[in-house]
Structures are given as structure tokens and as C-alpha cells.
Write an enzyme that holds these catalytic residues in place. Structure first.
Site, PDB file in Angstrom:
ATOM      1  N   VAL A  75       2.516  -6.388   2.932  1.00  0.00           N
ATOM      2  CA  VAL A  75       2.978  -5.403   3.906  1.00  0.00           C
ATOM      3  C   VAL A  75       1.982  -4.254   4.054  1.00  0.00           C
ATOM      4  O   VAL A  75       2.328  -3.175   4.545  1.00  0.00           O
ATOM      5  CB  VAL A  75       4.383  -4.877   3.531  1.00  0.00           C
TER       6      VAL A  75
ATOM      7  N   ASP B 248       6.751   0.979   2.338  1.00  0.00           N
ATOM      8  CA  ASP B 248       6.565   0.035   1.236  1.00  0.00           C
ATOM      9  C   ASP B 248       7.576   0.309   0.125  1.00  0.00           C
ATOM     10  O   ASP B 248       8.119  -0.626  -0.481  1.00  0.00           O
ATOM     11  CB  ASP B 248       5.161   0.160   0.627  1.00  0.00           C
TER      12      ASP B 248
ATOM     13  N   ASP C 121       0.867  -1.190   0.000  1.00  0.00           N
ATOM     14  CA  ASP C 121       0.000   0.000   0.000  1.00  0.00           C
ATOM     15  C   ASP C 121       0.905   1.242   0.000  1.00  0.00           C
ATOM     16  O   ASP C 121       0.877   2.060   0.885  1.00  0.00           O
ATOM     17  CB  ASP C 121      -0.983   0.002   1.169  1.00  0.00           C
TER      18      ASP C 121
ATOM     19  N   HIS D  94       8.965   0.024   8.682  1.00  0.00           N
ATOM     20  CA  HIS D  94       8.378  -1.268   9.023  1.00  0.00           C
ATOM     21  C   HIS D  94       8.526  -2.327   7.924  1.00  0.00           C
ATOM     22  O   HIS D  94       9.024  -3.431   8.155  1.00  0.00           O
ATOM     23  CB  HIS D  94       6.889  -1.096   9.345  1.00  0.00           C
ATOM     24  N   ASP D  95       8.063  -1.989   6.724  1.00  0.00           N
ATOM     25  CA  ASP D  95       7.887  -3.013   5.688  1.00  0.00           C
ATOM     26  C   ASP D  95       9.195  -3.625   5.206  1.00  0.00           C
ATOM     27  O   ASP D  95       9.238  -4.803   4.840  1.00  0.00           O
ATOM     28  CB  ASP D  95       7.120  -2.424   4.511  1.00  0.00           C
TER      29      ASP D  95
END
Length: 323
Positions: free
Chosen positions: A129, A15, A10, A246-247
Site C-alpha cells: 500500500v 497505512d 509506508d 486509501h490503504d
């Protein structure tokens, strides 16, 4: 030939870094990218994803547009945790790299997932993710798709750390019914990379300087993107000079599993409570009667992640060698 993976994204700043890592690392073979509504609306996730693959010289990687809303709801369960395109927004609507020349494929993301997993003769690693809407919908069409997946690596959830609410992480909260479907689908191996882990693998301003000095498209973009995240976290959470990305921890895990520490535990998703909707309920009790269904990442190695980003983003997309 590297490990064959499909990313479901997303896009979104974190990402974007995950896509660049998966597209450039020599041990990974990114065969397709599916997009979903999440960090930004679907049209922006598609546009941003195309920007990334074009920018790093990988327009050969096909991009497919997926679901624009959750599987069982008209929208997210509640208000957003930041306003779009403000100082607190770590994503923005558009990534700060040029508009794409590539086009999204005519085939939809769910159709692509079903057709690819049904026809493959070699098991594929699936790495969602973002919200799990595309994955859950593909499983609703054909539950046996789990047999074509050697590992499902999900960025989502949290045990001691949350973000969008006091109980929930954004990806799971954004489509809790989809997350519940996916976590109970019976994948041979499901790894859940939680906020507990990603918040231990912070990328610093010094790391950004090192990435920028690589002078590669990926290094320049990653530095620019991560600095935005650091600024947003400093504004929203008083975290200075560093932020989680994060991803990319999921894609880094694919090549260096030791980057995270996991425990095999039962996990379920709350889809009903107004206070805790989207919470990943992880049962850490030693005497739990529930069967484990996921390998939960609780911690991560920040230095290893930084080194992996620097070494991978030094590579030229055309040659696979340092620029």
C-alpha cells in the site's frame, strides 16, 4: 486460521488504519509487515509501524525495514504535493500514539519477502500500500516469487482521479520503475485499488465519533488519525467533514471483495514523460488489443467500509472478541 497476508507499508496515517484492520480482523492472519520509503522517510515508516502494532497489542507481528529510495532513482521524480508537518499534510512525521517498545527485525524487508515466499507451502496474499520498491526488488532477485502469491492487492494509481500530479497517484509516481516491474510480473491475480475507488469510500467525522466511542486502542487511534486526514483534506482540497483512507480499502477488500467494483483491464505505467510520469495508463476500450493484467477497482461502498471499521476495531486484540 485466516487468510495469510503480508502488508508492505509506508506508514503514514492511512497505512496505520490498514495495519490495525489487518491485525485485528479474525479472517486475516497478518504474518509480517515490511516498510518502505514513501509517505514519510523510512526511519519514520518503521517507527510509526512499530507504534501501531504496540498500541493495539500485537507486538508479535514482525516488522522489517525495506528500501529507503526508489529502485532506479535517487529520489522522487519531482516536488512533493504538500509540505511535511503542515496543515495540508495528512500524515505528519510521527503518528499521534506512544513511541514503540518493539524493535524492527534484523532481517531486511526484501530478504524477508524472498525467504518467506520461497519457503511457504501455502500461498500468501501480498498487499503493498506504498511505493512498490520492495516488491520490485524481491522480484528482480527471484521472478518466480509470483507463484507463491495467490493475489497481489495494490493501493495505487488512478484513472479519473489523481493526487501528486495532474496525471499520477503518489505510490506509483514515487517509484514508477518499480510499479512498472510489478504490474508486468505476471501475478495470477493482481487487484489495483485506485484513487477512483478510494475517493468514493470517504470516512466522515460521524464515523470518527463512532470509532472513538468504541474506547478500544484501535478505535481511539483510528478516530484521531482520520480526523487529521479530514482536517488536511479540508485545508488542501476544500473537502469538508470527510476524507479517503486509501490503504484500508485494500485490507477491507480482502474480507469483503464486494466492497469494490472492478474491471479486468490492461494497465501500464509511464516512466519517461516529464508531464505524465507515474501515470497508470488504464485501457478501458472495448476493442483494446492488449491483454488484461489487473482487476482495476473504480468504485467502492463507503457505508460498508465504515461498518467494517467499526465492527473490526471493536475487537480486543488478545481475545478476538468485542471489548
Amino acid at each position: 486460521m485466516g487468510r495469510r497476508i503480508i502488508l508492505d507499508v509506508d506508514t503514514g496515517t492511512d497505512d496505520a488504519v490498514a495495519i490495525m484492520f489487518a491485525a485485528l480482523h479474525p479472517d486475516l492472519d497478518l504474518i509480517g509487515i515490511t516498510t518502505v520509503n514513501g509517505n514519510v522517510p523510512l526511519e519514520n515508516t518503521v517507527d510509526n509501524t512499530l507504534r501501531v502494532v504496540d498500541w493495539i497489542g500485537r507486538p508479535d507481528i514482525p516488522v522489517f525495514a525495506g528500501l529507503s529510495r526508489p529502485v532506479a532513482r535517487r529520489g522522487f521524480p519531482g516536488g512533493r504535493h504538500f509540505e511535511r508537518d503542515t496543515d495540508q499534510d495528512p500524515h505528519g512525521s510521527e503518528l499521534p500514539i506512544p513511541a514503540p517498545h518493539s524493535k524492527v527485525r534484523d532481517t531486511g524487508a526484501v530478504e524477508y519477502l524472498v525467504e518467506t515466499l520461497r519457503s511457504t507451502t501455502e500461498r500468501i496474499t501480498l498487499v503493498p500500500v506504498g511505493p512498490l520498491s520492495n516488491i520490485a526488488t524481491a522480484l528482480a532477485i527471484d521472478p518466480s516469487l509470483t507463484e507463491a502469491v495467490d493475489e497481489l492487492v495494490v493501493m495505487g494509481g488512478g484513472h479519473g482521479v489523481t493526487n501528486v500530479t495532474a496525471s499520477a497517484e503518489f505510490n506509483v509516481w514515487a517509484d514508477p520503475e518499480a510499479a512498472a516491474i510489478v504490474l508486468s510480473a505476471g501475478f495470477d491475480r493482481l487487484t489495483l485499488v485506485t484513487l477512483d475507488a478510494t475517493h468514493q469510500a470517504l470516512i466522515t467525522l460521524e464515523d470518527c465519533d463512532a470509532l472513538e466511542k468504541l474506547a478500544t486502542p484501535a478505535g481511539i487511534a483510528a478516530a484521531r488519525i482520520i480526523r487529521r486526514r479530514i482536517d488536511a483534506y479540508a485545508t488542501a482540497m476544500t473537502t469538508e467533514h470527510a476524507a479517503p483512507v486509501h490503504d484500508v480499502l485494500c485490507t477491507a477488500y480482502l474480507v469483503r471483495p464486494e466492497i469494490v467494483t472492478t474491471r479486468h483491464l490492461p494497465v501500464a505505467v509511464d516512466t519517461t514523460s516529464s508531464l505524465t510520469i507515474g501515470r497508470t495508463v488504464i485501457d478501458t476500450r472495448l476493442d483494446t488489443p492488449q491483454e488484461p493484467n489487473a482487476h482495476i477497482a473504480f468504485s467502492a461502498d463507503a457505508r460498508m467500509l465504515s461498518e467494517l471499521l467499526t465492527s473490526t476495531f471493536a475487537l480486543d486484540a488478545r481475545t478476538g472478541r468485542p471489548n
